[in-house]
Write a protein that holds these residues in place. Structure first.
Motif, short mmCIF file in Angstrom:
data_model
loop_
_atom_site.label_atom_id
_atom_site.label_comp_id
_atom_site.label_asym_id
_atom_site.label_seq_id
_atom_site.Cartn_x
_atom_site.Cartn_y
_atom_site.Cartn_z
N GLN A 159 0.85 -1.19 0.00
CA GLN A 159 0.00 0.00 0.00
C GLN A 159 0.89 1.25 0.00
N ALA A 160 0.55 2.26 -0.79
CA ALA A 160 1.39 3.46 -0.88
C ALA A 160 1.60 4.10 0.49
N GLU A 161 0.54 4.05 1.30
CA GLU A 161 0.62 4.70 2.62
C GLU A 161 1.63 3.96 3.52
N VAL A 162 1.69 2.65 3.39
CA VAL A 162 2.66 1.87 4.19
C VAL A 162 4.08 2.13 3.67
N ALA A 163 4.20 2.28 2.34
CA ALA A 163 5.52 2.57 1.75
C ALA A 163 6.08 3.87 2.35
N GLU A 164 5.20 4.87 2.50
CA GLU A 164 5.64 6.15 3.11
C GLU A 164 6.17 5.91 4.51
N ARG A 165 5.51 5.01 5.24
CA ARG A 165 5.94 4.75 6.62
C ARG A 165 7.32 4.12 6.66
N LEU A 166 7.61 3.22 5.71
CA LEU A 166 8.90 2.53 5.73
C LEU A 166 10.06 3.51 5.58
N ALA A 167 9.85 4.52 4.73
CA ALA A 167 10.97 5.43 4.41
C ALA A 167 10.92 6.74 5.20
N ALA A 168 9.92 6.91 6.08
CA ALA A 168 9.73 8.21 6.75
C ALA A 168 10.87 8.55 7.70
N LEU A 169 11.15 9.85 7.79
CA LEU A 169 12.23 10.34 8.67
C LEU A 169 11.62 10.97 9.93
N PRO A 188 15.74 1.61 2.75
CA PRO A 188 14.52 1.59 1.94
C PRO A 188 14.49 2.67 0.86
N GLU A 189 13.95 2.32 -0.29
CA GLU A 189 13.74 3.31 -1.36
C GLU A 189 12.34 3.09 -1.93
N ILE A 190 11.57 4.15 -2.01
CA ILE A 190 10.28 4.05 -2.69
C ILE A 190 10.56 4.26 -4.17
N LEU A 191 10.25 3.27 -4.99
CA LEU A 191 10.66 3.35 -6.40
C LEU A 191 9.59 4.02 -7.28
N PHE A 192 8.36 3.54 -7.21
CA PHE A 192 7.29 4.15 -8.02
C PHE A 192 5.93 3.76 -7.46
N ARG A 193 4.95 4.59 -7.78
CA ARG A 193 3.57 4.32 -7.35
C ARG A 193 2.85 3.48 -8.38
N VAL A 194 1.89 2.72 -7.92
CA VAL A 194 1.12 1.86 -8.82
C VAL A 194 -0.37 2.15 -8.56
N PRO A 195 -1.10 2.60 -9.59
CA PRO A 195 -2.52 2.94 -9.36
C PRO A 195 -3.37 1.69 -9.11
N ARG A 196 -4.43 1.86 -8.36
CA ARG A 196 -5.30 0.72 -8.00
C ARG A 196 -5.96 0.09 -9.23
N THR A 197 -5.99 0.85 -10.32
CA THR A 197 -6.69 0.39 -11.52
C THR A 197 -6.00 -0.80 -12.22
N PRO A 203 -8.46 -2.84 -5.72
CA PRO A 203 -8.50 -2.54 -4.28
C PRO A 203 -8.91 -1.09 -4.02
N GLY A 204 -9.09 -0.74 -2.77
CA GLY A 204 -9.55 0.62 -2.43
C GLY A 204 -8.41 1.61 -2.29
N VAL A 205 -7.18 1.18 -2.48
CA VAL A 205 -6.03 2.07 -2.28
C VAL A 205 -5.00 1.90 -3.39
N ASP A 206 -4.11 2.90 -3.53
CA ASP A 206 -3.00 2.77 -4.48
C ASP A 206 -1.84 2.06 -3.80
N SER A 207 -0.91 1.59 -4.62
CA SER A 207 0.24 0.86 -4.10
C SER A 207 1.53 1.57 -4.47
#
Ligand code: SAM
Length: 294
Positions: A159-169, A188-197, A203-207
């Motif tokens: 989930q995109a929101e969890v990805a933010e948590r992994l890399a947060a300062l 950790p590096e967030i590489l790219f977002r993936v739309p829910r479509t 799903p109800g969220v983006d990844s």
């Protein structure tokens, strides 16, 4: 080999096996070949790599991993999917399916057994890839970290929101115990977002796809990891309190004076909130508390 990367191909194979997507198991299948290619590229696979995949589903990623790596061992919990997955992987010689729960899997043991001891503990490192089920993303990540498996890199879609948590300062809203555990063991590096479509069902969220490069040694030294993570949990258990009040009111059973001394000795203002402390500050605090309790 069947390409299960379109909703119609997924529906068709599921119909033939009399199964359906199980929401309770986080089954949202990837239906975009470009995204799959980008995930494969992110793992920089070589034909000498062993990859463990968690949750192969109907094999959309598994097939492409098998084409790029030496071998893929895929752990899938849903017994109902196994026959359909085996059909999708028919003719793919270097993919092995293991029915099991990733949360209960000792991955070093598994790869050791399946490779005659070539990979795993005290042997060669392997890579981990997954489009993780949302309902247990954090527990799986914690299991992978705490298990100290001999993994070199993890490329995971979450989930995109969890990805933010992994890399947060420190100081950011997303910063928490999960950020610290991930950053202690990996880069950790967030590489790219993936739309829910691009998932079926949607799903109800983006990844987002994240790469966690496992450090040779943890980012900071602590002499007692259990105490370190307990102190971190205590600090975030009461996010809005000062670090002093969060520690004294926690299950750590520390008196106020000990906490005050430990904070001062590690150069941390007792009036700060835990969510502003860096990894290095949590390490210093842990050492001071351990010293005070010795
Ligand atoms: N890899 C496939 C794809 O990208 O299309 C499927 C991804 S789907 C988001 C998550 C997969 O993980 C499902 O196949 C689900 O059955 C499986 N799964 C759920 N919980 C699991 C667990 N505890 N251990 C192993 N697999 C699990």
């Amino acid at each position: 080999m069947i390409q299960t990367t379109s909703p119609s191909a997924i529906r068709s194979i599921m119909q033939r096996y009399g199964i359906s997507c199980r929401k309770s198991m986080g089954q949202n299948f990837l239906t975009d070949k470009n995204i799959i290619e980008k995930i494969i590229a992110a793992a920089e696979l070589k034909d000498t790599d062993l990859v463990v995949e968690i949750g192969p589903g109907l094999g959309a990623l598994t097939v492409q991993i098998a084409l790029a790596a030496e071998k893929v061992i895929a752990v899938e919990i849903d017994r109902g999917l196994i026959a359909a997955l085996a059909e999708a992987l028919e003719g793919v010689q270097n993919a092995e399916i293991v029915q099991g729960d990733a949360l209960k899997t000792d991955f070093d043991l598994l790869v050791g057994e399946r490779t005659g001891g070539m990979y795993g503990e005290n042997a060669k490192k392997y890579k981990l890839m997954a489009n993780l089920p949302y309902y247990i993303t954090s527990p799986i990540i914690m299991h992978l970290l705490m298990g100290r498996f001999n993994i070199s890199v993890m490329v995971i879609m979450i989930q995109a929101e969890v990805a933010e948590r992994l890399a947060a300062l420190p100081g950011r809203k997303a910063y928490g115990a999960l950020s610290l555990a991930v950053q202690y063991f990996t880069e950790p590096e967030i590489l790219f977002r993936v739309p829910r479509t691009v998932f079926y069902p949607k799903p109800g969220v983006d990844s987002a796809v994240v790469r966690l490069s496992v450090r040779a040694e943890p980012a900071v030294f602590v002499s007692d990891e259990t105490a370190f993570f307990k102190i971190i949990r205590a600090a975030f258990g009461k996010r809005r309190k000062t670090i002093l009040n969060a520690l004294t009111g926690s299950s750590l059973d520390l008196d106020r004076e000990t906490c005050l001394d430990a904070l001062r000795n590690s150069g941390i203002d007792p009036g700060r909130r835990g969510e502003t402390l860096s990894l290095a500050e949590f390490a210093a605090l842990t050492e001071s508390i351990l010293k005070a309790n010795a």
